[in-house]
Design a protein around this motif. Structure first.
Motif, PDB file in Angstrom:
ATOM      1  N   GLY A 170      36.488  35.808  36.038  1.00 37.47           N
ATOM      2  CA  GLY A 170      35.535  36.238  37.056  1.00 37.47           C
ATOM      3  C   GLY A 170      36.130  37.248  38.022  1.00 37.47           C
ATOM      4  O   GLY A 170      35.422  38.050  38.605  1.00 37.47           O
ATOM      5  N   LEU A 220      38.007  39.708  37.379  1.00 36.56           N
ATOM      6  CA  LEU A 220      38.140  41.060  36.836  1.00 36.56           C
ATOM      7  C   LEU A 220      36.761  41.608  36.554  1.00 36.56           C
ATOM      8  O   LEU A 220      35.956  40.950  35.901  1.00 36.56           O
ATOM      9  CB  LEU A 220      38.962  41.016  35.545  1.00 36.56           C
ATOM     10  N   PRO A 268      33.922  42.873  34.657  1.00 44.60           N
ATOM     11  CA  PRO A 268      33.805  42.820  33.200  1.00 44.60           C
ATOM     12  C   PRO A 268      33.519  44.164  32.544  1.00 44.60           C
ATOM     13  O   PRO A 268      33.711  44.325  31.346  1.00 44.60           O
ATOM     14  CB  PRO A 268      32.641  41.856  32.975  1.00 44.60           C
ATOM     15  N   PHE A 269      33.049  45.140  33.365  1.00 44.05           N
ATOM     16  CA  PHE A 269      32.662  46.419  32.762  1.00 44.05           C
ATOM     17  C   PHE A 269      33.760  47.466  32.897  1.00 44.05           C
ATOM     18  O   PHE A 269      33.544  48.625  32.593  1.00 44.05           O
ATOM     19  CB  PHE A 269      31.377  46.929  33.415  1.00 44.05           C
ATOM     20  N   MET A 270      34.928  47.059  33.395  1.00 43.50           N
ATOM     21  CA  MET A 270      36.021  48.025  33.502  1.00 43.50           C
ATOM     22  C   MET A 270      37.114  47.614  32.524  1.00 43.50           C
ATOM     23  O   MET A 270      37.391  46.422  32.368  1.00 43.50           O
ATOM     24  CB  MET A 270      36.602  48.019  34.913  1.00 43.50           C
ATOM     25  N   ARG A 310      41.310  50.942  34.065  1.00 37.35           N
ATOM     26  CA  ARG A 310      40.387  51.309  35.135  1.00 37.35           C
ATOM     27  C   ARG A 310      40.495  50.327  36.299  1.00 37.35           C
ATOM     28  O   ARG A 310      40.584  50.721  37.465  1.00 37.35           O
ATOM     29  CB  ARG A 310      38.962  51.324  34.550  1.00 37.35           C
ATOM     30  N   LEU A 311      40.472  49.040  35.986  1.00 33.90           N
ATOM     31  CA  LEU A 311      40.426  48.075  37.082  1.00 33.90           C
ATOM     32  C   LEU A 311      41.745  48.011  37.826  1.00 33.90           C
ATOM     33  O   LEU A 311      41.781  47.648  38.998  1.00 33.90           O
ATOM     34  CB  LEU A 311      39.969  46.695  36.586  1.00 33.90           C
ATOM     35  N   PHE A 355      39.089  45.371  27.465  1.00 31.68           N
ATOM     36  CA  PHE A 355      38.234  44.839  28.516  1.00 31.68           C
ATOM     37  C   PHE A 355      38.617  43.382  28.774  1.00 31.68           C
ATOM     38  O   PHE A 355      39.135  42.721  27.879  1.00 31.68           O
ATOM     39  CB  PHE A 355      36.764  44.960  28.104  1.00 31.68           C
ATOM     40  N   MET A 379      38.368  40.520  26.272  1.00 31.87           N
ATOM     41  CA  MET A 379      39.161  40.554  25.035  1.00 31.87           C
ATOM     42  C   MET A 379      40.536  39.921  25.237  1.00 31.87           C
ATOM     43  O   MET A 379      41.314  39.837  24.297  1.00 31.87           O
ATOM     44  CB  MET A 379      39.355  41.992  24.582  1.00 31.87           C
TER      45      MET A 379
END
Lengths: 443, 332
Positions: free
Chosen positions: B105, B107, B109-111, B115-116, B155, B158
């Protein structure tokens, strides 16, 4: 591996996605082709109508439709004096000119109209012409004589005395040969209109164009102003796509950002947005557009603006808010605050991207609804005053009672294009929904 | 700042959440943090222990500046947290890292991981992409992630739970913090990776000489990862002591019952009667008068514990406990 790329790869499994995408690509291709081949200003000029369409028939159907039905309706033939041999006999103070305008006529149906366009050049005085019609069987019909102005049109079809002599409308009677007036039949062969003119100036020249109008024209046919419907059908495509896309983008993005802002700041910001939305949802869009169109302007860009402005605080805000509320409390947003992300960054980069995949299908299916809205406005007579659009073609057709008069193509072609647009985006959108909307995912 | 001064100091810290009806009528407050005092030294590892709902996480969020304290203050490196604005506040946020309970949660999820991990650096003005990449790789090495290239383009979903938590730790370390607040960092992980992650945190804390505030409800792991323990109950710290001292000689009845709950792993005495605290943790909306633990306390003194709030006693050297039992008049 990117989730967008993965999603697009998954799309290939859905035939409706392929079909929808093919339709959308076709429409986009048609738009690009149109914009390149008929520039904007040229399209506006053409659609304004007038003299430039004088060689086109009135209300002619599409060629392919006639051929499919097994018909043999004539196309328009134009015979120009510049392409024929002109015999000139000079005399004191002028010249006598004989122009034979010949053409072959082999169609089973009669032409729709005959016009002769005359142009006198380098002459200070009016010329005098006398016309004789020669049928393939050798018969000669005198069409009378008259003075011609510098730029003149002799409407042979609308010659009452000739009609009286023939017992039929001239454009039928002149082609009917010996067949009886109650069941005329076309006499096929070579026709000739002989034009004997007297010019009262030594340098004067006379040009004549004979237009034997057909009953079919091109792919789309023509309308009551002789305009080629293809112009409107083609130009309607980029206009419809642009309107739909801009309206969908404009409303979706603003709505999304406003909903996210309200969710993020909560309190009075959220309450204000929600109350505004509730008031705005009740406002009826179409009557407001009709009012703006009637009282102010029917420009398509103004309509687009009104649609977007009224669409900002739309019901979408409620949906997006419901989707964003749980995301607001997500730990990753707390983490982002803890490492110092600003409010704007959290809204734009952390909240909105989270629900974007779910919104893409909605967005795609939203586009045709705006296309239809624009068409509805045009059908109601609130179309853009200058731009040719599908809706305006429908509006013209309705005003001219197209279906009552049997000009079905006038209604069907714009309607088919509209339906194709709706179908293409809907098919693609539903497939996208399957891929990107996790609730609908099977397996 | 002198070496001897505490890095972070909380004095009389209160974080209350107002409950309102119809948006404006104040009907009460949830006293999540209700008068907390403590000081954390540089390079120290401390644990805040307590049941769910005792205000540990609210305390963590208050320290992170995510909640505004209702009363009292937090001083970090001599600066008062509530007075920090703009750049100074950003600097403070960079110096305090946050490791959350749920690594997935935590992180976005769409990066992807690259990126994050870039995000905090971008926010804190590291403009050069190459410099960012270099710092990210260094930190990923520090959290013992192998095959960095592969992981950077993945991501969060994964990755395994352990990998996710390492990424979260890496993100907390990226901005070179002086302190890390870890809110139950292993409670959602598989038992097999818990120890690894705890050891990793402990090692990083020692290597970087970080102050580590470790929030947990699990006393069994605390001994190896903390120097000092604060036991929290109903928004307050009821007992504090160095780790061995506290675990070996618990003074507060609440701590004693917490320890009793985990000490007996033998099947033989599973059915034995134990003085596990009965009942529910108290309502933070209307905390009981006097000592907040008295309704559940097996040793509660009627007439004292349910009337007057206990002051802080020091029953042993460096060991503090808020309980009337230590009062000489009652005789401990």
């Amino acid at each position: 591996m990117n989730r967008w790329a993965a999603g697009l790869r998954e799309l290939k499994q859905y035939p409706s996605a392929i079909g929808g995408l093919a339709i959308i690509l076709f429409l986009i291709g048609l738009s690009l082709y149109t914009v390149v081949t008929i520039p904007y200003s040229e399209a506006l000029d053409k659609w304004r109508g007038g003299e430039q369409w004088r060689m086109h028939p009135v209300n002619a159907g599409p060629v392919w439709a006639d051929r499919l039905a097994g018909g043999d309706k004539p196309r328009t033939q134009v015979v120009r004096s510049t392409e024929t041999e002109i015999r000139e006999v000079p005399f004191e103070g002028g010249r006598q000119v004989r122009i034979p305008l010949e053409f072959d006529y082999h169609n089973g149906e009669f032409p729709s109209e005959i016009n002769l366009f005359l142009r006198t050049l380098d002459s200070s005085r009016q010329a005098f012409v006398r016309l004789n019609w020669k049928t393939p069987s050798g018969e000669t019909i005198a069409l009378g004589g008259q003075r011609v102005a510098r730029d003149d049109r002799i409407s042979i079809s609308q010659n009452p005395s000739l009609e009286g002599r023939l017992g039929m409308v001239p454009h039928i009677g002149l082609f009917a040969g010996d067949s009886p007036p109650d069941a005329p039949e076309v006499e096929k062969g070579r026709y000739r209109l002989v034009l004997d003119a007297i010019l009262f100036d030594e340098d004067a020249r006379l040009e004549a164009d004979l237009a034997v109008y057909g009953r079919v024209h091109g792919v789309a046919g023509t309308d009551y102003q002789r305009r080629n419907l293809m112009v409107a059908l083609m130009w309607g495509t980029p206009v419809a796509l642009a309107f739909g896309l801009l309206a969908a983008v404009g409303t979706t993005i603003t709505t999304l950002i406003i909903a996210a802002t309200g969710v993020w700041f909560r309190g009075i910001v959220d309450a204000t947005i929600q109350r505004l939305t509730e008031v705005n949802i009740i406002l009826p869009l179409l009557p407001i557009l009709v009012m703006v169109g009637t009282l102010y302007s029917t420009s398509i860009w103004l309509m687009l603006g009104v649609v977007i402005v009224l669409g900002i605080f739309s019901a979408g805000i409620k949906t997006y808010r419901a989707m964003l509320l749980p995301i607001r409390e997500a730990p990753y947003i707390e983490a982002a605050r803890a490492y110092g992300a600003s409010n704007a960054r959290i809204i734009m980069r952390y909240m909105i991207p989270r629900i974007l995949p779910v919104l893409i299908p909605t967005f795609v299916t939203l586009i045709p609804t705006f296309v239809f809205l624009e068409a509805s406005l045009a059908v109601l007579g609130l179309g853009d005053p200058v731009l040719p659009t599908w809706g305006k073609v429908l509006n013209d057709a309705q005003e001219q009672s197209a279906l009552y008069n049997g000009f079905y193509y006038w209604v069907i072609s714009p309607a088919v294009l509209l339906m194709l647009t709706g179908l293409g985006f809907a098919m693609f959108g539903f497939a996208l929904d399957r891929v990107f909307n996790p609730r609908l995912r099977t397996q | 700042m002198t070496a001897g001064s505490p890095l972070l100091q909380a004095s009389n810290l209160h974080t209350w959440f107002e409950l309102r009806q119809w948006g404006f009528l104040r009907v009460g407050s949830v006293r999540a943090v209700d008068g907390v005092n403590f000081a954390l030294a540089r390079g120290e590892s401390v644990a805040f222990v307590g049941e769910s709902g005792c205000g540990k996480s609210s305390l963590a969020r208050t320290l992170l500046g995510l909640h505004r304290p209702t009363r009292g203050e937090v001083t970090f490196d001599g600066e008062e947290l509530s007075t920090l604005k703009g750049k100074a506040r950003q600097r403070y946020l960079a110096r305090v890292g946050y490791v959350q309970q749920d690594p997935f949660g935590a992180l976005p999820p769409f990066m992807d991981v690259r990126r994050l991990l870039n995000e905090p650096l971008i926010i804190h003005g590291v403009r050069d992409p190459a410099a960012r990449e270099e710092r990210i790789r260094r930190v990923l090495e520090e959290v013992r992630l192998t095959r960095v290239d592969e992981i950077l383009s993945k991501f969060p979903h994964m990755l395994s739970g352990g990998q996710q938590q390492r990424i979260v730790i890496a993100r907390a370390l990226l901005l070179e913090p002086a302190m890390i607040i870890a809110d139950e960092p292993v409670s959602m992980l598989d038992a097999s990776v818990r120890v690894e992650i705890l050891n990793l945190l402990r090692n990083i804390q020692r290597e970087r000489e970080l102050t580590l505030a470790f929030i947990t409800h699990d006393l069994s792991t605390v001994r190896h990862f903390a120097d000092r323990i604060f036991v929290m109950y109903a928004g307050r710290i009821v007992e504090q002591a160095p780790v061995d001292e506290l675990l070996d000689h618990p003074q507060h009845p609440y701590t004693q019952s917490l320890l009793a709950a985990i000490a007996d792993v033998d099947a033989d005495n599973a059915l034995e009667e134990r003085d596990v605290p009965g009942g529910e943790p108290p309502s933070l909306l209307n905390p009981p008068p006097g000592c907040r633990f008295h309704p559940r306390c097996p040793k509660a003194i009627a007439g004292t514990c349910d009337v007057r709030e206990p002051p802080r006693f020091a029953p042993r050297e460096g060991h503090y406990s808020d309980c009337w039992l230590h009062d000489e008049r009652h005789g401990s």
